[in-house]
Scaffold this motif. Structure first.
Motif, PDB file in Angstrom:
ATOM      1  N   ASP A 194      -4.318  -3.510   2.438  1.00  0.00           N
ATOM      2  CA  ASP A 194      -3.826  -3.530   3.833  1.00  0.00           C
ATOM      3  C   ASP A 194      -4.653  -4.401   4.526  1.00  0.00           C
ATOM      4  O   ASP A 194      -4.086  -4.870   5.888  1.00  0.00           O
ATOM      5  CB  ASP A 194      -3.965  -2.150   4.439  1.00  0.00           C
ATOM      6  CG  ASP A 194      -2.835  -1.348   3.746  1.00  0.00           C
ATOM      7  OD1 ASP A 194      -1.933  -1.799   3.390  1.00  0.00           O
ATOM      8  OD2 ASP A 194      -3.095  -0.033   3.683  1.00  0.00           O
ATOM      9  N   ARG A 195      -5.777  -4.804   4.364  1.00  0.00           N
ATOM     10  CA  ARG A 195      -6.401  -5.839   5.271  1.00  0.00           C
ATOM     11  C   ARG A 195      -6.296  -7.408   4.916  1.00  0.00           C
ATOM     12  O   ARG A 195      -6.554  -8.274   5.578  1.00  0.00           O
ATOM     13  CB  ARG A 195      -7.998  -5.660   5.330  1.00  0.00           C
ATOM     14  CG  ARG A 195      -8.290  -4.296   5.664  1.00  0.00           C
ATOM     15  CD  ARG A 195      -9.872  -4.344   6.001  1.00  0.00           C
ATOM     16  NE  ARG A 195     -10.496  -3.181   6.704  1.00  0.00           N
ATOM     17  CZ  ARG A 195     -11.580  -3.239   7.080  1.00  0.00           C
ATOM     18  NH1 ARG A 195     -12.407  -4.000   7.048  1.00  0.00           N
ATOM     19  NH2 ARG A 195     -11.982  -1.813   7.388  1.00  0.00           N
ATOM     20  N   ASP A 197      -3.510 -10.437   3.553  1.00  0.00           N
ATOM     21  CA  ASP A 197      -2.044 -11.233   4.118  1.00  0.00           C
ATOM     22  C   ASP A 197      -1.721 -12.113   2.941  1.00  0.00           C
ATOM     23  O   ASP A 197      -2.374 -12.493   2.026  1.00  0.00           O
ATOM     24  CB  ASP A 197      -2.029 -11.686   5.497  1.00  0.00           C
ATOM     25  CG  ASP A 197      -3.053 -12.871   5.809  1.00  0.00           C
ATOM     26  OD1 ASP A 197      -3.328 -13.567   4.800  1.00  0.00           O
ATOM     27  OD2 ASP A 197      -3.297 -13.120   7.041  1.00  0.00           O
ATOM     28  N   ASP A 198      -0.344 -12.649   3.242  1.00  0.00           N
ATOM     29  CA  ASP A 198      -0.087 -13.688   2.028  1.00  0.00           C
ATOM     30  C   ASP A 198      -0.814 -14.922   2.283  1.00  0.00           C
ATOM     31  O   ASP A 198      -0.527 -15.454   1.179  1.00  0.00           O
ATOM     32  CB  ASP A 198       1.411 -13.881   2.508  1.00  0.00           C
ATOM     33  CG  ASP A 198       2.487 -12.873   1.757  1.00  0.00           C
ATOM     34  OD1 ASP A 198       1.892 -12.252   0.938  1.00  0.00           O
ATOM     35  OD2 ASP A 198       3.268 -12.479   2.587  1.00  0.00           O
ATOM     36  N   ASP A 200      -4.215 -15.128   2.346  1.00  0.00           N
ATOM     37  CA  ASP A 200      -5.237 -14.759   1.380  1.00  0.00           C
ATOM     38  C   ASP A 200      -4.601 -14.708   0.062  1.00  0.00           C
ATOM     39  O   ASP A 200      -5.255 -15.394  -0.900  1.00  0.00           O
ATOM     40  CB  ASP A 200      -5.776 -13.561   1.688  1.00  0.00           C
ATOM     41  CG  ASP A 200      -6.566 -13.270   3.082  1.00  0.00           C
ATOM     42  OD1 ASP A 200      -7.148 -14.240   3.411  1.00  0.00           O
ATOM     43  OD2 ASP A 200      -6.388 -12.465   3.690  1.00  0.00           O
ATOM     44  N   ASP A 219       2.588 -11.142  -4.011  1.00  0.00           N
ATOM     45  CA  ASP A 219       2.540 -11.317  -2.457  1.00  0.00           C
ATOM     46  C   ASP A 219       2.535  -9.969  -2.150  1.00  0.00           C
ATOM     47  O   ASP A 219       2.482  -9.004  -2.801  1.00  0.00           O
ATOM     48  CB  ASP A 219       3.496 -12.133  -1.873  1.00  0.00           C
ATOM     49  CG  ASP A 219       4.875 -11.817  -2.259  1.00  0.00           C
ATOM     50  OD1 ASP A 219       5.154 -10.488  -2.706  1.00  0.00           O
ATOM     51  OD2 ASP A 219       5.908 -12.811  -2.212  1.00  0.00           O
ATOM     52  N   ARG A 220       2.217  -9.775  -0.720  1.00  0.00           N
ATOM     53  CA  ARG A 220       2.295  -8.406  -0.139  1.00  0.00           C
ATOM     54  C   ARG A 220       3.439  -7.594  -0.653  1.00  0.00           C
ATOM     55  O   ARG A 220       3.446  -6.529  -0.902  1.00  0.00           O
ATOM     56  CB  ARG A 220       2.121  -8.587   1.326  1.00  0.00           C
ATOM     57  CG  ARG A 220       0.787  -8.843   1.734  1.00  0.00           C
ATOM     58  CD  ARG A 220      -0.229  -7.538   1.286  1.00  0.00           C
ATOM     59  NE  ARG A 220       0.399  -6.276   2.083  1.00  0.00           N
ATOM     60  CZ  ARG A 220      -0.053  -5.710   2.975  1.00  0.00           C
ATOM     61  NH1 ARG A 220      -0.920  -6.552   3.874  1.00  0.00           N
ATOM     62  NH2 ARG A 220       0.191  -4.591   3.458  1.00  0.00           N
TER      63      ARG A 220
END
Length: 365
Positions: A194-195, A197-198, A200, A219-220
């Protein structure tokens, strides 16, 4: 017996599928859970979710067909994983072979695989065109006993009392603490998905793709789908590890209890790590972190399939472990693309483990 009609699975088939899966002894799912597995995968677009065999207007068998995408350089390839081959115990005779053939004959994918099939399927699949694959590397997995006294005591109790297999034991809920940020090593941090994002995840993808190996597209959206199991209230965690702030590893862990009278374990169901010096350091730190969390929580063991896809230095850093072996090949494959044949080394996240394992009673919604 009549062959029956083979057709793509639809949501209307889910009540019959739920019953057949239960009768065959596979891990039970709710109807919402089967809808999630079969019809909510974002990679399924254009690839059938599976097929059913219908006889006399009744569904008597299913084979699932879970889709994934892979990247090799600038190319994107389509893969399908066969799963949950089940037939009605009274009316589904020979439907399983017919369904398996249908899965193998599908078009529109570059590779078709089963990476977690049982012993019965292992005898059938080579006869209909799926080659046994990986050999010893596909048959072995590793186990780190994290609560050895519990394991020994439970074995003794079973030997003395011979409790019936349908009696549920060990229903405790474990707090692993893998859903929080931590620093398991001086240069390494881990944080829950949850911390991240795409951006990263894209940075990690580029580092993995630089090796030239086939990399599963993630991806997320895709990872959030995997975590959205409507039958599970917890116990499935994704960690992103960074070394000096740079993404180096994505790891997924699942708490499962495979049988009513058995002990629970943590299954590593995803492991996508960079294999350079820094990446290996991050992998070592995360494996030790998972093992430490399991020990503190009292979970019986931690398991890892496809260990040869993980650098040897990482495995050794986890300490003493058991090597388990099946006496049959659980991995079969049919390649339609030579680049995929050369570039793909299966990892835990390439199999159906994230939805195939039984959910502990304490984590059932």
């Amino acid at each position: 017996m009549a062959r029956g009609e083979i057709r793509p699975v639809t949501p209307d088939d889910i009540p019959a599928i739920t019953r057949i899966v239960r009768d065959c002894g596979f891990p039970e799912r709710s109807e919402a859970g089967w809808h999630w597995v079969l019809f909510e995968n974002p990679d399924q677009d254009g690839i059938p979710s599976g097929w059913v065999c219908e006889r006399g207007g009744a569904v008597v068998g299913l084979i699932g067909n879970f889709a994934s995408r892979y990247r090799i350089g600038e190319r994107t390839l389509r893969a399908a994983i066969g799963h949950t081959l089940v037939t009605d115990l009274s009316a589904g005779r020979q439907a399983g072979i017919t369904l398996a053939r249908h899965g193998l004959r599908q078009t529109g994918v570059d590779v078709y695989s089963t990476l977690n099939n049982n012993g019965l399927s292992a005898r059938i699949l080579p006869r209909i065109g799926a080659a046994p694959w990986l050999g010893e590397a596909g048959r072995v997995w590793l186990e780190w006993p994290t609560a050895p006294l519990r394991i020994a005591l439970t074995r003794l109790q079973k030997a003395l009392h011979r409790l019936p297999p349908d009696r549920e034991r060990f229903s405790r809920v474990f707090a692993l603490g893998l859903d929080t940020a931590d620093r398991p090593a001086p240069r390494v941090t881990v944080e829950p998905l949850d911390r991240a994002d795409d951006v990263d995840l894209a940075r990690l993808t580029e580092r993995l793709a630089a090796s030239g190996e086939a990399v599963r597209v993630f991806d997320r959206e895709r990872l959030d789908y995997r975590r959205r199991d409507p039958d599970r209230a917890g116990g499935f965690d994704y960690l992103l590890a960074r070394i000096d702030g740079v993404p180096a590893l994505l790891a997924g862990t699942l708490l499962t209890k495979p049988s009513a009278d058995g002990l629970e374990h943590v299954e590593i169901v995803d492991w996508l790590g960079v294999d350079d010096e820094d990446g290996i350091a991050a992998q070592i730190a995360v494996l030790r972190h998972i093992l430490a969390c399991a020990r503190r929580a009292g979970v019986a063991k931690v398991r890892l399939h496809f260990p040869r896809a993980v650098p040897g230095a990482v495995i050794r850093a986890g300490g003493w472990c058991l090597t388990r072996r099946l006496d049959y090949d659980p991995c079969h494959v049919q390649f339609r693309d030579d680049a995929m044949r050369q570039a793909w080394t299966p990892r835990p996240g390439d199999a159906d483990y994230f939805f195939a394992y039984r959910t502990p009673p304490g984590l059932m919604r």
